[in-house]
Design an enzyme around this catalytic site. Structure first.
Site, short mmCIF file in Angstrom:
data_model
loop_
_atom_site.label_atom_id
_atom_site.label_comp_id
_atom_site.label_asym_id
_atom_site.label_seq_id
_atom_site.Cartn_x
_atom_site.Cartn_y
_atom_site.Cartn_z
CG ASP A 380 -39.56 33.11 86.12
OD1 ASP A 380 -40.39 33.35 85.24
OD2 ASP A 380 -39.74 33.39 87.32
CE LYS A 381 -40.50 40.67 84.44
NZ LYS A 381 -40.54 41.42 85.73
CB THR A 382 -41.54 37.77 88.31
OG1 THR A 382 -41.97 38.52 87.18
CG2 THR A 382 -42.07 38.40 89.58
CB THR A 530 -41.28 37.37 81.90
OG1 THR A 530 -42.18 37.99 82.81
CG2 THR A 530 -41.19 38.22 80.64
N GLY A 531 -44.14 36.16 81.88
CA GLY A 531 -45.52 36.39 81.47
C GLY A 531 -45.85 37.86 81.33
CE LYS A 558 -42.94 31.15 83.22
NZ LYS A 558 -42.53 31.47 84.61
CG ASP A 577 -39.15 32.48 91.69
OD1 ASP A 577 -39.84 32.22 90.69
OD2 ASP A 577 -39.39 33.42 92.45
CG ASP A 581 -40.66 29.02 87.00
OD1 ASP A 581 -41.32 29.51 86.07
OD2 ASP A 581 -40.19 29.68 87.94
#
Length: 692
Positions: A380-382, A530-531, A558, A577, A581
């Site tokens: 996941d990015k953020t 990511t969104g 996801k 995180d 998720d």
């Protein structure tokens, strides 16, 4: 101080961390929490085996010394006195009853449960030896096994003592967690402090933590600031700066300054208690490798019994009744699957505790085992690859003085609490100082302005540029590059004239680059989900060298993206995180939750990284590979040992003059156990910090 959302920068999605209450919600629960694997030692302790070993050893020495067989081997005659013929039978019986009781009880339990294993084999071996020796003493047979029986039980006790010590050491991390909390705390009441026990604290109390002191409970800093050593929770060696309003975790240390903390959680609700429960659950859970080892031990029971029957029949057919009993005892002794049963539990226990000491909490051992087979890690990015907060990543100016533009923007933003404002002030402060501003005005949705050094300075986005008709031609080239990669752009003007612009982006963690690079070197592909808008995601992906980018994905979708990767034949580890998720973490072959402080558990993750450092994923991979190697080595040694030893114990080489006495069989079996235990201990030498 005014808190306004005044910049029209496209919002970045921020995942929410799980709450401390979620730890309580699932703690103590594990899919395979049956406590098996070493329940043959239920109620036993290293001290018990130690005491029985030393006393049995003391009694074994005279039994061996007075053995006619041993005297014949070494050519000596033991001193004779009235009753000396009874030394071996009397002491041997004491050893059988006192030293053999743990094995006999275990054998009865396994027989009653119809789950044959190593304790039943040991019990059978010592029982056969005792019966044969007793009948010889009574004159019914010409077999003398007292010294073999004594040596067998003594060596068995030594092996089990070493095993229990090793298991106890492997669980040391769990006990160490309980010792992190101080016994007492200084509670602040009406400006004064009073010393109370931890049990007397309540949520809402304010406690004083002096420099070098441990935080007694989870809470928020209400006064002061300090560098907090969180290594026992996150595995991060560097202290973390904390100030008023920041969360602190029970068991961490205020290294340099005194702080006051308002208690928000106590006892079982603390993050430390949650970690302790996760480690305990992992210690009790059974892995697939453990299940296979247990099945192998049960199978070996039937093999040993079958081999013993064949041995008896073969030697009886040869007219060697005495040798039939001797060989049968040897077969039963050598076939004890003690090393096999120890091979997996000890490795998994040590790997779990090693992981916990490095901020890796293993909730599901199967997840740790599967991590070595993963070929795609999906991040996941953020908040995972990025810090989840904006930072100034670019500055441009009309006159070339970029530092002046940044300082003026920081001076205006210093009176705002907006996240973008804090990023600008932080960047400006790093230049060595920020001018003071006055007359701060916030313009909702457009920007802010204030007087700085006699000039009216404004900071805002495209809406403010259009409203005030600023000429941004001189900086258009730089800002268009920022916009194309998805960065937020804020323009700076002095007295109505545009003087520069700032780029703000979700800051990529430096550790993320090392993580991606290391995974690539391990032959693992890296994907990102990511969104965010695609141009934002692609900019981060290009920066980190990510192989595949899944952008503009809604949280509820996801898990389907994970399923698509799996449908292509990939074994996927999902790293996230937040609770958003959770479905993806559950769908993945390995779910890894990454968080910090009190965010130590997500229900659907098999592995939890206490730190927010993504390099922990590489450490998990390394630990998985190292653990698997140790399992294979131990299983290979234990199984190979039995395959070779059983025919020798049965007398397969008797035609060549080689026979294997029962005591020698016991010695070799214990040596095998020691080798397996020592090999498992080598796992402690794996340096996870080298990759994390």
């Amino acid at each position: 101080m005014t808190n306004t959302r005044h910049h029209d920068v496209p919002p970045q999605p921020v995942d929410r961390h799980t709450s401390a209450q979620q730890i309580e919600g699932h703690s103590g629960h594990t899919a395979h929490d049956d406590g098996s694997g070493h329940d043959k030692h239920a109620g036993h302790s290293p001290a018990m085996f130690r005491d029985r070993f030393w006393l049995s050893l003391a009694l074994t020495i005279p039994v061996v010394f007075y053995s006619p067989m041993v005297q014949e081997w070494f050519g000596y005659t033991a001193p004779s006195f009235p009753g000396s013929d009874w030394i071996a039978p009397v002491l041997g019986t004491v050893i059988f009853v006192y030293g053999g009781t743990p094995f006999l009880k275990g054998a009865v339990a396994e027989a009653r449960d119809r789950q044959p294993g190593m304790m039943l084999l040991i019990g059978m071996a010592i029982s056969v030896a005792f019966i044969a020796s007793t009948t010889t003493t009574l004159g019914w047979f010409d077999l003398e096994f007292w010294w073999e029986l004594a040596a067998l039980i003594t060596i068995m006790l030594l092996g089990h003592w070493m095993e229990m010590r090793a298991i106890g050491q492997a669980r040391g991390a769990l006990a160490a967690l309980a010792e992190l909390l101080p016994d007492e705390a200084e509670r602040v009441v009406d400006g004064a402090t009073e010393t109370v026990t931890i049990a007397d604290l309540e949520v809402g109390d304010v406690v004083l933590v002096r420099p070098g002191g441990r935080v007694p409970a989870d809470g928020l800093i209400s006064q002061g600031s300090a560098e907090i050593d969180e290594s026992m929770v996150t595995g991060e060696s560097r202290p973390v700066s904390k100030s008023e309003g920041d969360e602190v975790v029970a068991g961490t240390i205020a290294t340099d300054s005194a702080i006051r903390i308002q208690v928000t959680a106590m006892g079982d609700d603390t993050a430390l208690a949650g970690i302790q429960r996760l480690v305990a659950a992992a210690q009790r859970s059974r892995s697939r490798a453990q299940v296979l080892a247990d099945r192998a031990a049960a199978l070996l029971f039937y093999v040993a019994v079958g081999a013993a029957v064949v041995t008896v029949i073969a030697w009886m057919a040869a007219g060697r009744v005495d040798e039939a009993v001797v060989r049968t005892v040897a077969v039963l002794v050598i076939a004890c699957p003690h090393a096999l049963g120890l091979a997996i539990p000890l490795v998994t226990s040590i790997s779990t505790s090693l992981a916990a000491r490095n901020g890796i909490l293993v909730k599901d051992r199967l997840a740790l085992e599967r991590m070595r087979t993963v070929d795609v890690v999906l991040f996941d990015k953020t908040g995972t690859l990025t810090k989840g907060q904006h930072a100034v990543t670019g500055v441009t100016s009309v006159d070339g003085d970029d530092d002046r533009v940044l300082r003026l923007a920081a001076a205006v933003e210093s009176d705002s609490e907006h996240p973008l404002a804090r990023a600008i002030v932080r960047a400006g402060t790093e230049l060595g100082g920020v001018p003071s501003g006055s007359g701060f005005v916030a313009m909702s949705g457009r920007g802010v302005e204030a007087f700085v050094d006699g000039a009216r300075v404004a900071v805002g986005g495209p809406a403010l540029v259009a409203e005030r008709n600023w000429d941004i031609t001189a900086i258009a080239a730089a800002t268009s590059d920022w916009v194309s990669r998805g960065a937020g752009v804020l323009y700076v003007a002095a007295d109505g004239e545009a003087i520069g612009a700032l780029a703000l982006e979700d800051e990529v963690r430096e550790e993320s680059r090392a993580t991606v690079d290391r995974l690539h070197r391990l032959g693992v592909q890296v994907a990102m989900i990511t969104g965010d808008a695609r141009q934002v995601a692609e900019a981060v992906g290009a920066d980190l060298g990510i192989d595949e980018i899944l952008a503009e994905v809604l949280p509820e979708d996801k898990h389907s993206k994970v399923a698509e990767l799996q449908a292509r034949g990939s074994r996927v580890a999902m790293v996230g995180d937040g609770v958003n998720d959770a479905p993806a973490l559950a769908q993945a072959d390995v779910g890894i939750a990454i968080g910090a402080g009190t965010d130590v558990a997500i229900e659907s993750a098999g592995i939890v990284l206490a730190s927010d450092d993504p390099r922990g994923v590489v450490a998990v991979r390394r630990l998985s590979q190292a653990s698997y190697r140790k399992m294979l080595q131990n299983l290979g040694w234990a199984a190979g040992y039995n395959v070779i030893a059983i025919p020798l114990a049965a007398g397969a080489l008797a035609w060549a003059g080689f026979v294997l006495p029962p005591a020698a069989a016991a010695a070799l079996m214990s040596v095998s156990t020691v080798i397996v235990a020592a090999n498992a201990q080598l796992l402690r030498r794996v340096d996870l910090t080298r990759t994390a």
